[in-house]
Design an enzyme around this catalytic site. Structure first.
Site, mmCIF file in Angstrom:
data_model
loop_
_atom_site.group_PDB
_atom_site.id
_atom_site.type_symbol
_atom_site.label_atom_id
_atom_site.label_comp_id
_atom_site.label_asym_id
_atom_site.label_seq_id
_atom_site.Cartn_x
_atom_site.Cartn_y
_atom_site.Cartn_z
ATOM 1 N N GLY A 139 -68.677 30.753 -19.672
ATOM 2 C CA GLY A 139 -68.401 31.211 -18.321
ATOM 3 C C GLY A 139 -68.501 30.157 -17.242
ATOM 4 O O GLY A 139 -68.165 30.429 -16.081
ATOM 5 N N TYR A 140 -68.930 28.947 -17.549
ATOM 6 C CA TYR A 140 -69.058 27.919 -16.518
ATOM 7 C C TYR A 140 -67.680 27.568 -15.955
ATOM 8 O O TYR A 140 -66.778 27.157 -16.685
ATOM 9 C CB TYR A 140 -69.715 26.657 -17.072
ATOM 10 C CG TYR A 140 -71.175 26.799 -17.430
ATOM 11 C CD1 TYR A 140 -71.911 27.943 -17.099
ATOM 12 C CD2 TYR A 140 -71.844 25.785 -18.107
ATOM 13 C CE1 TYR A 140 -73.243 28.069 -17.439
ATOM 14 C CE2 TYR A 140 -73.186 25.896 -18.439
ATOM 15 C CZ TYR A 140 -73.874 27.041 -18.107
ATOM 16 O OH TYR A 140 -75.209 27.157 -18.442
#
Length: 335
Positions: free
Chosen positions: A58-59
């Site tokens: 998710g970064y």
């Protein structure tokens, strides 16, 4: 650079891990670390001998993994240890959990974005209370058998949940956690003491995030008067724009530990950031490899300077003891 063995994994890693959570991260419409800066940081880290890189699905909405994958394509994959995570979904808005469906989908997505056949480490980013941990571990065990994951880690969780996961893996003969990633820094120890005690007892490697307390332990913040939360924050620092900074990192305990870190830094002709990072590396009870998230190459070089200093037992103890007042009572923290 002297490499160290990561717990019981056998992996030889740099004593500092490069964290990439800022890659592609947007704040008020601006990207904190864009693609070009990300590649410059990765180049500098590798050129200085770094080989341990931490990311997550998710970064930057996946951009962190994509940019690492682009960069990795021009290098020898076997020279690097790549860790990623799953829990929050990049595939389906219905699948933010550790179900078999989500874990498999997210790992496949990570492998695709990174342009690699396997992850050296897969962290469970959070503990999923709604999915029995043995089902998650069975899924991960299958991924290990398929060669898509080499080792399993756990990030933020209570000590008893870490213990439960280890027990469930043991009785079912599943691949067990060998690496952990808690919030842990020089001003935040007692709060995770039970978790760290499990790591020490089970010989789990510890790769703490926020090793500099969100920048607080770099010494760039100054206390104003006697107020715990009155501080002078540099322009564009997290203390200026991040509403969670005061809640997570600023406390009476933090100020006293920072004072001790600063004194040791003066004695060593080092920076507070270098001392705070070295304090973690020198933890005696478990292998500790802090994850740093530098914004610039200059910051990266300063942090890597922690490898060039040595703390005496007295200096290590003084930083530890700074948590307590003259009566032996623990100063409070909010996180």
């Amino acid at each position: 650079m002297n490499y160290r063995t990561l717990g019981t994994t056998g992996l030889q890693v740099s004593p500092i891990c490069l964290g990439t959570w800022r890659f592609g991260k947007e704040h008020e419409g601006l990207v904190e670390t864009d693609r070009q800066d990300a590649h410059e940081l990765l180049d500098a880290f590798a050129d200085r001998g770094g080989n341990f890189i931490d990311t997550a699905n998710g970064y930057g909405d996946g951009d962190s993994e994509r940019w690492i994958g682009e960069w990795l394509a021009d290098r020898d994959r076997e020279d690097f240890v790549i860790a990623s995570k799953c829990y929050w979904s990049q595939v389906s808005r219905f699948q933010e959990n550790l179900s078999r469906k989500n874990v498999r989908a997210e790992v496949e997505g990570s492998l695709d974005r990174l342009g690699t056949d396997y992850l050296d480490i897969l962290y469970l980013h959070r503990f999923d209370d709604d999915t029995p941990i043995e089902r998650t571990l069975r899924t991960v065990d299958d991924l290990v058998s398929e060669g898509k994951v080499n080792y399993v880690g756990l990030s933020t969780a209570d000590a008893w949940k870490l213990t439960k996961g280890l027990w469930k893996a043991d009785i079912n003969n599943y691949e067990a956690f060998t690496v952990t990633q808690p919030l842990f820094h020089a001003a935040y120890y007692e709060d995770v003491a039970e978790y760290l005690a499990v790591c020490a007892d089970q010989d789990l490697a510890v790769c703490p995030y926020s090793p500099l307390a969100g920048g607080f332990l770099t010494g760039k913040y100054e206390r104003i008067g006697d107020g715990t939360y009155d501080l002078d924050a540099p322009e564009d620092s997290r203390g200026e724009f991040d509403d969670l900074f005061l809640d997570f990192y600023v406390s009476e305990r933090g100020w006293h530990v920072l004072d001790a870190v600063r004194r040791v830094a003066q004695e060593l002709d080092a920076t507070p950031a270098q001392v705070a990072i070295r304090w973690l590396i020198d933890q005696p009870d478990f292998t500790c490899v802090p994850i740093i998230g530098a914004r610039t190459v200059d910051q990266l070089d300063e942090n890597l300077g922690a490898l060039d200093i040595a703390l005496s037992d007295d200096q290590l103890d003084r930083i530890m003891d700074a948590r307590y007042d003259e009566d032996g009572s623990l100063y409070q923290t909010n996180a």
